[in-house]
Design an enzyme around this catalytic site. Structure first.
Site, mmCIF file in Angstrom:
data_model
loop_
_atom_site.group_PDB
_atom_site.id
_atom_site.type_symbol
_atom_site.label_atom_id
_atom_site.label_comp_id
_atom_site.label_asym_id
_atom_site.label_seq_id
_atom_site.Cartn_x
_atom_site.Cartn_y
_atom_site.Cartn_z
ATOM 1 N N CYS A 267 -53.041 6.526 32.026
ATOM 2 C CA CYS A 267 -54.332 5.846 31.356
ATOM 3 C C CYS A 267 -55.138 6.626 30.749
ATOM 4 O O CYS A 267 -55.933 6.280 31.583
ATOM 5 C CB CYS A 267 -54.275 4.757 31.670
ATOM 6 S SG CYS A 267 -52.333 4.030 32.372
ATOM 7 N N ALA B 152 -56.911 7.838 28.001
ATOM 8 C CA ALA B 152 -57.800 7.435 26.958
ATOM 9 C C ALA B 152 -59.100 6.807 27.210
ATOM 10 O O ALA B 152 -58.663 6.057 27.762
ATOM 11 C CB ALA B 152 -56.890 7.370 25.645
ATOM 12 N N PRO B 153 -59.907 7.210 26.139
ATOM 13 C CA PRO B 153 -60.423 8.799 25.470
ATOM 14 C C PRO B 153 -60.334 10.094 26.415
ATOM 15 O O PRO B 153 -60.807 10.527 26.076
ATOM 16 C CB PRO B 153 -61.184 8.407 25.087
ATOM 17 C CG PRO B 153 -62.138 7.056 25.766
ATOM 18 C CD PRO B 153 -60.986 6.584 26.733
ATOM 19 N N GLY B 154 -60.548 9.927 27.805
ATOM 20 C CA GLY B 154 -59.752 11.582 28.918
ATOM 21 C C GLY B 154 -61.363 11.184 28.727
ATOM 22 O O GLY B 154 -61.499 12.707 29.862
ATOM 23 N N GLY B 155 -62.421 10.467 29.311
ATOM 24 C CA GLY B 155 -63.464 10.350 30.097
ATOM 25 C C GLY B 155 -63.616 11.246 31.776
ATOM 26 O O GLY B 155 -64.280 12.108 32.151
ATOM 27 N N LYS B 156 -61.791 10.074 32.225
ATOM 28 C CA LYS B 156 -61.831 10.584 33.623
ATOM 29 C C LYS B 156 -60.684 12.217 33.716
ATOM 30 O O LYS B 156 -60.828 12.950 34.298
ATOM 31 C CB LYS B 156 -60.457 9.657 34.515
ATOM 32 C CG LYS B 156 -61.697 8.220 35.086
ATOM 33 C CD LYS B 156 -61.257 7.740 35.910
ATOM 34 C CE LYS B 156 -62.399 6.226 35.107
ATOM 35 N NZ LYS B 156 -62.288 5.868 34.071
ATOM 36 N N ASP C 265 -56.133 4.334 35.782
ATOM 37 C CA ASP C 265 -57.223 3.648 35.184
ATOM 38 C C ASP C 265 -56.569 2.331 34.694
ATOM 39 O O ASP C 265 -56.256 2.493 33.784
ATOM 40 C CB ASP C 265 -58.163 5.265 34.777
ATOM 41 C CG ASP C 265 -59.338 4.111 34.295
ATOM 42 O OD1 ASP C 265 -59.282 2.697 34.697
ATOM 43 O OD2 ASP C 265 -60.242 4.658 33.552
ATOM 44 N N CYS D 78 -62.074 -1.667 35.528
ATOM 45 C CA CYS D 78 -63.234 -1.780 34.614
ATOM 46 C C CYS D 78 -63.330 -3.316 35.234
ATOM 47 O O CYS D 78 -63.688 -3.813 34.651
ATOM 48 C CB CYS D 78 -63.592 -1.046 33.896
ATOM 49 S SG CYS D 78 -62.841 -1.697 32.529
HETATM 50 C C1 LIG Z 1 -59.322 2.295 31.094
HETATM 51 S S1 LIG Z 1 -58.922 2.383 29.697
HETATM 52 C C2 LIG Z 1 -58.638 4.571 30.560
HETATM 53 C C3 LIG Z 1 -59.470 5.259 30.137
HETATM 54 C C4 LIG Z 1 -59.817 6.805 30.648
HETATM 55 N N1 LIG Z 1 -58.822 6.713 32.105
HETATM 56 C C5 LIG Z 1 -60.987 7.145 30.411
HETATM 57 O O1 LIG Z 1 -61.613 6.937 32.184
HETATM 58 O O2 LIG Z 1 -61.487 7.423 29.837
HETATM 59 C C6 LIG Z 1 -56.690 2.049 29.715
HETATM 60 C C7 LIG Z 1 -55.957 3.395 28.860
HETATM 61 O O3 LIG Z 1 -54.474 2.959 29.165
HETATM 62 C C8 LIG Z 1 -53.128 2.792 27.920
HETATM 63 N N2 LIG Z 1 -52.642 2.019 28.577
HETATM 64 C C9 LIG Z 1 -52.444 0.706 28.602
HETATM 65 N N3 LIG Z 1 -50.605 0.469 28.404
HETATM 66 C C10 LIG Z 1 -50.494 2.270 28.701
HETATM 67 C C11 LIG Z 1 -48.960 2.468 29.085
HETATM 68 N N4 LIG Z 1 -47.855 1.808 29.261
HETATM 69 N N5 LIG Z 1 -48.649 3.615 29.633
HETATM 70 C C12 LIG Z 1 -49.711 4.895 29.095
HETATM 71 N N6 LIG Z 1 -51.397 4.694 28.453
HETATM 72 C C13 LIG Z 1 -51.190 3.062 28.448
HETATM 73 C C14 LIG Z 1 -54.631 2.220 27.367
HETATM 74 O O4 LIG Z 1 -54.317 2.659 25.891
HETATM 75 C C15 LIG Z 1 -56.347 2.667 27.614
HETATM 76 O O5 LIG Z 1 -56.264 3.816 26.518
#
Ligand SMILES: C[S@@+](CC[C@H](N)C(=O)[O-])C[C@H]1O[C@@H](n2cnc3c(N)ncnc32)[C@H](O)[C@@H]1O
Length: 460
Positions: free
Chosen positions: A266, A268-272, A336, A389
């Site tokens: 998961c 976006a936006p790609g921080g990790k 995440d 988070c």
């Molecule tokens: C907590 S954010 C991720 C932050 C990211 N890891 C970072 O560090 O920048 C959770 C992300 O999960 C995505 N998401 C939710 N359900 C999902 C799924 N079933 N498959 C893929 N991505 C999903 C959301 O769109 C969101 O961008």
């Protein structure tokens, strides 16, 4: 009648932004972006400060103002309520002289199409100046008013964190600092700190994370030397823990020969994603997100950091591997999860207004599904990092405990993994897997983490 001046338009725009959140359920970020279009660029920072500050303190200010209002607060027109909230926030914030706040706020009623309310707004703001102490005392009678959190969240945080709950509320009500992650592939933290200092930007290194730097005062990213060139990224210290937990001594016996094959499920936006690529210089990462607009930001961020060539970014539902997985197991998985965001309320103060108690069960169901579906994609000996988070145990330790009970080859190795970050100010709940970083502790966001290892042959 003369045209409204800039300061009047600013107050009207701030009230509109607040209204978008309270009455239409829009996010504060989108509401501020929309309201900012009506203002000159020079007023946008002030708009952001008033709107964010008002939403942050709304659940405390609202009962306090209502206690002074000589008419039924709930029957007061919504734009007038929003304007009173922003006006009172500004009086409390004291960044602008009180007479200027009152004058512009009263003028703004006309911009909002409520000219008849001018006298009422004027009287109430002046009364606030005289009687604020007793009004706030009235708000403090309820836990929600005192903490500026909704009742259900007060109860959930108190149930999970007992005597530490007040520090969580205090942290959530504070302004968040700006943390940066230094791209250690491209520079050293010392050299980066020196460039900040040369640019007149005060900053300090984080004591337990080699990549993290905290600015003394937030500033626009464009003003940070090397940001555009990819020498750093904006990322809270709590979120920078990820690769360190996956670099534990356990990695050596995980059976994974470099280069590591990593899934950021998961992303976006790609921080990790960016941090994983920086920390594991030969790794390749598959980065997924099911939201195409957000996934595009992964590409942008990796391009800026010069890391795009080692990542495969896909718009896909991580819970449906048949649509995106090539069958090659991953040495590391970062999950995440989408969550309540209760650890990042200081950054997103609208969470306390927009989230409903019933949302939590939905998040937990999604989190459990993602964990269960992705686990078989982990190579034997590999590590899965679960991250959220959220500070709620339902979305962290309780869910993980159920998963571990049902999955014999999954072992919680968080305790060994965290030894790589000895000074990490984490809380470990007795009887529950993983660890939690409470918001505000060492000025970082709230986060839940757990490192799970897939056993190879029935042994740990
Ligand atoms: C907590 S954010 C991720 C932050 C990211 N890891 C970072 O560090 O920048 C959770 C992300 O999960 C995505 N998401 C939710 N359900 C999902 C799924 N079933 N498959 C893929 N991505 C999903 C959301 O769109 C969101 O961008």
């Amino acid at each position: 009648m003369s045209a409204p001046d800039r300061s009047t338009l600013l107050r009207a725009a701030a009230a509109r932004a607040v209204l978008e959140v309270t009455d239409k359920g829009h996010t504060l970020e989108s509401a501020v972006a929309m309201a900012a279009r009506e203002l000159p660029a020079g007023d946008r920072a002030a708009l952001q400060a008033i709107a964010f500050g008002t939403i942050r303190s709304l659940l405390r200010l609202q009962p306090a103002i209502a206690s002074l209002a000589n008419r039924d607060w709930s029957k007061t027109a919504a734009p007038v309520r929003a304007l009173l909230l922003t006006g009172v926030f500004e009086l409390e914030d004291a960044a602008t002289p009180p007479h200027a706040v009152v004058t512009s706020t009263v003028e703004a009623v006309r911009v909002l199409g409520q000219p008849k309310a001018a006298g009422y707004v004027n009287a109430l703001l002046r009364r606030w100046q005289r009687e604020r102490a007793s009004a706030l005392f009235a708000a403090d009678r309820s836990p929600a008013g005192q903490s500026a959190h909704p009742n259900w969240l007060v109860q959930a945080i108190e149930r999970d964190w007992h005597e530490r709950a007040p520090e969580i509320f205090t942290a959530n009500n504070a302004r968040a600092p700006l943390w940066l992650r230094v791209n250690l592939l491209r520079t050293t933290r010392e050299a980066f700190l020196a460039s900040l200092s040369a640019a007149g930007i005060g900053a300090a290194p984080c004591a337990w994370l080699p990549s993290a730097v905290r600015l003394d005062e937030p500033c626009p990213v464009e003003a940070i030397p090397g940001f555009v060139e990819g020498l750093c990224s904006v990322q809270d210290a709590a979120a920078q823990v990820t690769p360190y937990l996956l670099t534990s001594p356990l990695a050596a016996d995980s059976g994974a020969a470099p280069p590591l094959h990593v899934l950021d499920a998961c992303a976006a936006p790609g921080g990790k994603t960016g941090h994983l690529l920086e920390a594991f210089p030969t790794a390749t990462v598959v980065a997924l997100d099911d939201d195409a607009t957000r996934a595009a930001r992964i590409d942008e961020n990796l391009a800026r950091l010069g890391l795009a060539s080692r990542a495969t970014v896909m718009v896909a539902d991580a819970a449906e591997p048949s649509t995106w997985w090539d069958g090659r197991r991953f040495d590391r998985i970062v999950l995440d999860v989408p969550c309540s965001g209760t650890g990042v309320i200081r950054r997103h103060p609208d969470i306390r207004l927009l989230r409903r108690p019933t949302d939590i069960a939905g998040f937990v169901a999604t989190q459990e599904r993602l964990l269960t579906v992705l686990w078989p994609l982990l190579a034997p000996g590999g590590l899965l990092l679960y991250a959220s988070c959220s500070v709620l145990k339902a979305e962290n330790g309780l869910l993980l405990r159920r998963f571990l009970r049902e999955t014999p080859e999954a072992v919680d190795v968080t305790e060994s993994a965290r030894l790589t970050l000895e000074a990490l100010p984490a809380v470990v709940s007795s009887g529950l897997p993983g660890l939690v970083l409470l918001p505000g502790a060492a000025d970082q966001d709230g986060f839940g983490y757990a490192v799970l290892r897939r056993q190879t042959d029935g042994k740990q």
